[in-house]
Design an enzyme around this catalytic site. Sequence first.
Site, PDB file in Angstrom:
ATOM      1  CE  LYS A   1      31.638 -15.502   3.538  1.00 38.96           C
ATOM      2  NZ  LYS A   1      30.235 -16.145   3.781  1.00 38.96           N
TER       3      LYS A   1
ATOM      4  CE1 TYR B   1      31.779 -11.789   2.763  1.00 42.17           C
ATOM      5  CE2 TYR B   1      33.365 -11.838   0.898  1.00 42.17           C
ATOM      6  CZ  TYR B   1      32.324 -12.218   1.594  1.00 42.17           C
ATOM      7  OH  TYR B   1      31.821 -13.237   0.685  1.00 42.17           O
TER       8      TYR B   1
ATOM      9  CB  SER C   1      34.535 -15.454  -0.666  1.00 41.53           C
ATOM     10  OG  SER C   1      34.820 -14.139  -1.435  1.00 41.53           O
TER      11      SER C   1
HETATM   12  N1  LIG Z   1      27.603 -13.084  -4.569  1.00 37.10           N
HETATM   13  C1  LIG Z   1      28.692 -13.001  -4.630  1.00 37.10           C
HETATM   14  O1  LIG Z   1      29.456 -12.220  -5.461  1.00 37.10           O
HETATM   15  C2  LIG Z   1      29.454 -13.877  -3.714  1.00 37.10           C
HETATM   16  C3  LIG Z   1      30.858 -14.115  -3.761  1.00 37.10           C
HETATM   17  C4  LIG Z   1      31.665 -14.941  -2.953  1.00 37.10           C
HETATM   18  C5  LIG Z   1      30.920 -15.505  -1.943  1.00 37.10           C
HETATM   19  N2  LIG Z   1      29.653 -15.018  -1.493  1.00 37.10           N
HETATM   20  C6  LIG Z   1      29.042 -15.733  -0.357  1.00 37.10           C
HETATM   21  O2  LIG Z   1      27.647 -16.504  -0.660  1.00 37.10           O
HETATM   22  C7  LIG Z   1      26.821 -16.187   0.581  1.00 37.10           C
HETATM   23  C8  LIG Z   1      25.491 -15.647  -0.472  1.00 37.10           C
HETATM   24  O3  LIG Z   1      25.788 -14.448  -1.179  1.00 37.10           O
HETATM   25  P1  LIG Z   1      24.802 -13.589  -1.843  1.00 37.10           P
HETATM   26  O4  LIG Z   1      25.427 -13.019  -3.024  1.00 37.10           O
HETATM   27  O5  LIG Z   1      23.526 -14.800  -2.120  1.00 37.10           O
HETATM   28  O6  LIG Z   1      24.266 -12.639  -0.807  1.00 37.10           O
HETATM   29  P2  LIG Z   1      22.800 -12.048  -0.505  1.00 37.10           P
HETATM   30  O7  LIG Z   1      23.035 -11.134   0.512  1.00 37.10           O
HETATM   31  O8  LIG Z   1      21.941 -11.804  -1.608  1.00 37.10           O
HETATM   32  O9  LIG Z   1      22.133 -13.357   0.446  1.00 37.10           O
HETATM   33  C9  LIG Z   1      22.510 -13.629   1.809  1.00 37.10           C
HETATM   34  C10 LIG Z   1      21.351 -13.882   2.620  1.00 37.10           C
HETATM   35  O10 LIG Z   1      21.699 -14.045   3.914  1.00 37.10           O
HETATM   36  C11 LIG Z   1      20.656 -13.489   4.900  1.00 37.10           C
HETATM   37  N3  LIG Z   1      21.232 -13.095   6.001  1.00 37.10           N
HETATM   38  C12 LIG Z   1      22.285 -12.364   6.259  1.00 37.10           C
HETATM   39  N4  LIG Z   1      22.695 -12.460   7.558  1.00 37.10           N
HETATM   40  C13 LIG Z   1      21.830 -13.319   8.223  1.00 37.10           C
HETATM   41  C14 LIG Z   1      21.542 -13.915   9.408  1.00 37.10           C
HETATM   42  N5  LIG Z   1      22.458 -13.651  10.543  1.00 37.10           N
HETATM   43  N6  LIG Z   1      20.550 -14.970   9.764  1.00 37.10           N
HETATM   44  C15 LIG Z   1      19.761 -15.081   8.655  1.00 37.10           C
HETATM   45  N7  LIG Z   1      20.034 -14.653   7.307  1.00 37.10           N
HETATM   46  C16 LIG Z   1      21.030 -13.818   7.044  1.00 37.10           C
HETATM   47  C17 LIG Z   1      20.503 -12.145   4.007  1.00 37.10           C
HETATM   48  O11 LIG Z   1      18.967 -11.533   4.365  1.00 37.10           O
HETATM   49  C18 LIG Z   1      20.331 -12.671   2.479  1.00 37.10           C
HETATM   50  O12 LIG Z   1      19.239 -13.180   2.156  1.00 37.10           O
HETATM   51  C19 LIG Z   1      27.509 -15.098   1.369  1.00 37.10           C
HETATM   52  O13 LIG Z   1      27.798 -15.771   2.484  1.00 37.10           O
HETATM   53  C20 LIG Z   1      28.502 -14.636   0.516  1.00 37.10           C
HETATM   54  O14 LIG Z   1      29.457 -14.169   1.399  1.00 37.10           O
HETATM   55  C21 LIG Z   1      29.007 -14.258  -2.547  1.00 37.10           C
END
Ligand SMILES: NC(=O)c1ccc[n+]([C@@H]2O[C@H](COP(=O)([O-])OP(=O)(O)OC[C@H]3O[C@@H](n4cnc5c(N)ncnc54)[C@H](O)[C@@H]3O)[C@@H](O)[C@H]2O)c1
Length: 338
Positions: A152, A148, A124
């Site tokens: 990362k 958070y 991120s």
């Molecule tokens: N959406 C954003 O703005 C954004 C920005 C930067 C980085 N990210 C990173 O991208 C990734 C996905 O983000 P997203 O927006 O799709 O989030 P999200 O919460 O929609 O998706 C994450 C998924 O992982 C699952 N999960 C969490 N912990 C788990 C575990 N221990 N075992 C199995 N499943 C687990 C959740 O149920 C969820 O379905 C994350 O790592 C997040 O940190 C997201």
Amino acid sequence: MSILVTGGCGYLGSHTCLALLEAGYDVVALDNFSNSTRASLVRVSELTGTPLKLYQCDVRNGMQLIGILEENEIEAVIHFAALKNPVESFGKPLEYYENNVGGTLTLLRVMAMKGVKKLVFSSSAAVYGKTEGQPVAEETPLCPVSPYGKTKAACEEMIAAYAASDPDFSAVVLRYFNPIGAHPSGRIGESPKQAPMNLLPRLMAAADTGAPLTVTGTDFPTPDGTGQRDYLHVCDVAQGHVLALRALEETKGVTVCNLGTGAPVSVLELIAAFERATGAKVPYELGARREGDAARSWADVTRARQLLGFAAEHTLEEACRDAWRWYCDNPEGYGEDV
Ligand SMILES: NC(=O)c1ccc[n+]([C@@H]2O[C@H](COP(=O)([O-])OP(=O)(O)OC[C@H]3O[C@@H](n4cnc5c(N)ncnc54)[C@H](O)[C@@H]3O)[C@@H](O)[C@H]2O)c1
């Protein structure tokens, strides 16, 4: 050979599973449903006309992970599964370290045990913290502010250390800026279990309910005084993962790439783009800065272009229109649709 997608039912995971299926990959997904339901991937299967395997599994459960890797021929892993709310992470730092760092550690150990040598990791822009120079390039020293962001950065460090120990292992670390929007079909989108913290979902709630959006900070050193970010259509994020998998065929070691558009957009500009794209009106009021918010953050996208062949293809207006279609067609998100 298949691609294992952890967190596959989530916002970015579901769009990426769709892009992978469309690109001809076989997909095996896992999720613990802490922030999603299986409905997203049921819809992905409907949209693509292609089945995909889904396991209910926590990525920290090493024994179950071993079983999944034994049952399927996994060529590479895309690791999305994580907790992702910077504000929440200040109150729950241990949960964030356990889930994000612990999950990545278990995954890497199982991959090492089972000889899976390719990883795409979800990082991120939060790893940069508040940087002065813009756009932000990958060499910028990491200075995450929230627990958070620190998890990362810790995962990135662990991946680099592991890669240094195994010359056959390769990884692409993608530092996303601000993913927004939804698939143009209106069938999949962001459906978090908690109230959304991100700007566009809050903005759409204001357009829907009439309860004004609070613009947090109007005295930043930016052209209109509101914070500037780099908003990227979620389908471009998904496509970035297809390109990262292709790059893994040719690279060794760890490649770190920003994923963004390279263009700063202020809060007021996002509101104006949304109103232009959808015809809806966004009531808003001007408010004080939130503690910890950076004034400006947008990506230097040179490396992603050169190493992955990545360029954002969707406009800000398309992202707004697609997000609004998802919001209006699915007032309860996925609701109980499983
Ligand atoms: N959406 C954003 O703005 C954004 C920005 C930067 C980085 N990210 C990173 O991208 C990734 C996905 O983000 P997203 O927006 O799709 O989030 P999200 O919460 O929609 O998706 C994450 C998924 O992982 C699952 N999960 C969490 N912990 C788990 C575990 N221990 N075992 C199995 N499943 C687990 C959740 O149920 C969820 O379905 C994350 O790592 C997040 O940190 C997201």
